[in-house]
Design a protein around this motif. Structure first.
Motif, short mmCIF file in Angstrom:
data_model
loop_
_atom_site.label_atom_id
_atom_site.label_comp_id
_atom_site.label_asym_id
_atom_site.label_seq_id
_atom_site.Cartn_x
_atom_site.Cartn_y
_atom_site.Cartn_z
N LYS A 26 -8.99 -12.99 0.53
CA LYS A 26 -8.36 -11.80 -0.21
C LYS A 26 -6.92 -11.60 0.52
O LYS A 26 -6.09 -11.10 0.17
N GLY A 27 -6.75 -12.85 1.33
CA GLY A 27 -5.35 -12.77 2.11
C GLY A 27 -5.28 -11.68 2.89
O GLY A 27 -4.08 -11.18 3.29
N SER A 28 -6.55 -11.14 3.60
CA SER A 28 -6.25 -10.19 4.52
C SER A 28 -6.93 -10.74 5.87
O SER A 28 -7.63 -11.63 5.91
N VAL A 29 -6.74 -9.84 6.81
CA VAL A 29 -7.54 -10.14 8.36
C VAL A 29 -7.90 -8.72 8.90
O VAL A 29 -7.52 -7.76 8.22
N LEU A 30 -9.06 -8.88 9.68
CA LEU A 30 -9.78 -7.92 10.15
C LEU A 30 -9.58 -7.79 11.82
O LEU A 30 -9.27 -8.77 12.26
N ILE A 31 -8.91 -6.78 12.09
CA ILE A 31 -8.94 -6.64 13.63
C ILE A 31 -10.14 -5.89 14.09
O ILE A 31 -10.58 -4.93 13.69
N VAL A 32 -10.83 -6.60 15.13
CA VAL A 32 -12.03 -6.44 15.58
C VAL A 32 -11.95 -6.17 16.98
O VAL A 32 -11.06 -6.64 17.80
N GLU A 33 -13.08 -5.70 17.39
CA GLU A 33 -13.25 -5.31 18.86
C GLU A 33 -14.69 -5.79 19.47
O GLU A 33 -15.30 -5.33 18.82
N THR A 34 -14.51 -6.44 20.39
CA THR A 34 -15.80 -7.06 20.80
C THR A 34 -16.57 -6.37 21.86
O THR A 34 -17.80 -6.65 22.01
N ARG A 40 -4.73 2.04 24.94
CA ARG A 40 -5.91 0.93 24.92
C ARG A 40 -5.14 -0.42 25.06
O ARG A 40 -4.00 -0.61 24.91
N GLY A 41 -5.91 -1.39 25.79
CA GLY A 41 -5.46 -2.71 26.12
C GLY A 41 -5.84 -3.49 24.87
O GLY A 41 -6.33 -3.07 23.90
N SER A 42 -5.74 -4.65 24.95
CA SER A 42 -5.94 -5.58 23.66
C SER A 42 -6.84 -6.74 23.88
O SER A 42 -6.96 -7.72 23.19
N GLY A 43 -7.32 -6.95 25.40
CA GLY A 43 -7.92 -8.06 25.91
C GLY A 43 -9.39 -8.01 25.26
O GLY A 43 -10.14 -9.20 25.24
N ASP A 44 -10.03 -6.88 24.52
CA ASP A 44 -11.04 -7.24 23.72
C ASP A 44 -10.91 -7.18 22.29
O ASP A 44 -11.84 -6.89 21.59
N LEU A 45 -9.88 -7.57 21.86
CA LEU A 45 -9.57 -7.35 20.38
C LEU A 45 -9.48 -8.96 19.76
O LEU A 45 -9.31 -9.85 20.62
N GLY A 46 -9.56 -8.81 18.43
CA GLY A 46 -9.47 -10.15 17.95
C GLY A 46 -9.00 -10.09 16.62
O GLY A 46 -9.02 -8.95 16.02
#
Lengths: 420, 120
Positions: free
Chosen positions: A67-75, A54-60
């Protein structure tokens, strides 16, 4: 898995079969085969996913500040792909991307700099580089990461691959004091530009030699620069001033001209309202030669004509703006607000310079991020633990995703934008 | 910010009246019992999330100074209370009197002086 008196071992040891062994061996083998089959069946989606490129151009990346955490999302389908924790204090955090859009560099409040592989959803490196940090930038060539720090005040420059410290730029001024550093951006010519909040200075660091920055300092640029932005072509650097009305403009194509003050006295002597959240200058909200900038202490969006740097009439809005962000096509500008108006977002039409839409995404809207071509915008709603996605043409809500106290939203298309 | 004239005088009068009110109130001790538990939670949330946008969510400082017990210890309580309610001129600290009553601010200050990191 094998029992001690395993038939396999017995078989090998004995070298011959007998009826008793055969009887126990066959059902055991049958059970194992079934187990293997079930296991493969269960893990099949994972094997599939691992195979799928997969590419990462639609990720964020979305910051979960408490919480000191991050979400990896897909648009493309509005999904959460993963949550990564262990990033320290993210109560104020920002992100820049490697040019291959695979790695996110997360700058945390506690001075933590975390390199995150967003395709594998894991932390690949992390250093705590200061006591208190505000943000960062990536160099033009993608090889350097710079962090701007409050304590100890200054900028530190790291190798983007290894996060090894390459250069330290203490923000010294006056009598051995160190200033908090804000508004750090990359600029063409392998440079970083930043502002000194306590000193009222703008510094330009040429990083052609990554170990020995060449500094150029612009002094007395105005009282308390609180943040800054650079125009998309890297031509103008503008610092907002907290301690006085006005902004400081540095023309990077004409450094000899020095820093020029623009929009002085935009409050025109009106009493400044108390500011419950510092405005942020991020990206360049720009359309038809007009730049849109949050006013400090006034319920207005300032409009400045980039050809003359003169003020056009300000746009009255609901509250004090925090983020003023142009949709990528520049036709609309979206604004969110400080307390007590932080449940509302307003949309400005840049032709009439008026508010055309007021939205109520929920309590404590902290950030807005457009998809790369702007058909959708993601909004973080801290106190309702959610992300809301709007269609930017119809202003309808098209998706809601859960997120724990979300703040900043950063899509990977930032990787290729100067100053982001 | 201060352009002089009548506005300034009015503003100063407001400040003086407020200071007197604070002085009166701080003489009366505020017990935790005076603030309902639900409001206490709201106040701590406000402190962490909104004060935290300048002072850091863990109150270790940001654009604003740290609000840890050791950094506040040597400052007079009346000054601190005044800072919360009226703000500090020529700094980024705004007045919070529209969000907090005097007893609430007094209670918050007490929590700050004790250290709130044990509070969820």
């Amino acid at each position: 898995m094998y029992h001690n008196s395993s038939p396999h071992r017995a078989q090998r040891n004995a070298g011959s079969w007998n009826a008793e062994q055969k009887l126990t061996w066959i059902p055991l083998r049958f059970i194992q085969a079934t187990h293997w089959f079930l296991l493969i069946l269960l893990l099949w989606p994972i094997f599939l996913a691992a195979d799928e490129l997969r590419g990462s151009g639609d990720l964020g990346v979305v910051i979960e500040r408490a919480k000191g955490s991050v979400l990896i999302v897909e648009t493309s389908n509005h999904t959460r792909l993963a949550e990564v924790s262990g990033l320290g204090d993210l109560s104020h955090a920002s992100v820049v991307y490697s040019r291959d859009q695979r790695y996110a560099y997360v700058f945390g409040r506690d001075g933590g700099l975390t390199k995150l592989d967003i395709l594998q959803a894991k932390i690949v490196n992390r250093v705590v580089q200061a006591g208190n940090s505000i943000g960062g930038a990536i160099s033009q060539d993608g090889c350097l990461i710079a962090a701007s720090n409050y304590t100890p005040g200054g900028v530190k420059v790291f190798d983007a691959n290894t996060l090894e410290l390459l250069a330290d730029i203490p923000s010294e001024f006056g009598n051995q004091q160190r200033s908090k550093v804000v508004g750090l951006v990359d600029a063409p010519g392998q440079r970083f530009v930043f502002s000194l909040f306590d000193a009222g200075e703008i510094w330009l660091a040429d990083m052609h030699n990554s170990h020995i920055p060449q500094l150029q300092k612009f002094k007395s640029i105005g009282n308390q620069p609180y943040d800054a932005l650079i125009s998309p072509e890297g031509h103008y650097y503008i610092a907002g001033l907290f301690g006085e009305d006005g902004l400081a403009l540095l023309d990077l194509w004409n450094l000899a001209a020095g820093v020029q003050r623009i929009l002085p006295h935009y409050g025109r002597g009106r009493e400044k309202m108390p500011v419950y959240k510092m405005p942020h200058l991020e990206g360049w909200a720009m359309a038809s030669n007009y730049a849109f900038i949050p006013a400090v202490g006034q319920s207005e969006v300032l409009v400045v004509d980039q050809r003359t740097w003169q003020a056009v009439r300000p746009i009255p809005v609901l509250g004090q703006p925090v983020f003023v962000r142009a949709r990528p096509d520049g036709r609309h500008v979206w604004v969110n607000f400080a307390l007590p108006n932080n449940g509302t977002v307003q949309v400005i039409d840049v032709i009439n310079l008026t508010v055309i839409k007021t939205l109520k995404p929920g309590k404590a809207v902290l950030h807005m991020e457009f998809t790369p071509r702007g058909e959708e915008v993601w909004v973080s709603v801290r106190d309702e633990d959610k992300l809301v996605v709007y269609n930017t043409e119809t202003f309808t809500e098209i998706a809601t995703l859960p997120a724990d106290k979300p703040s900043g939203i950063f899509f990977t298309n930032r990787a290729h934008q100067i100053g982001l | 910010m201060s352009k002089g004239g009548r506005g300034d005088f009015k503003l100063n009068m407001k400040r003086i009246i407020l200071l007197l009110t604070i002085a009166l109130f701080s003489a009366v001790s505020v017990r935790a019992a005076d603030i309902p538990p639900q409001r206490q939670d709201e106040l701590i949330y406000l402190l962490r999330q909104d004060c935290g946008s300048c002072h850091g969510m863990t109150l270790q400082g940001g654009l604003g100074p740290p609000l840890l017990p050791q950094t506040l210890a040597n400052k007079p309580e009346a000054l601190l209370l005044n800072t919360i309610l009226v703000g500090r001129p020529n700094t980024a600290m705004p007045p919070w009197r529209n969000f907090l009553t005097v007893p609430e601010a007094t209670w918050l200050l007490k929590q700050l002086l004790k250290g709130i990191n044990h509070v969820p």
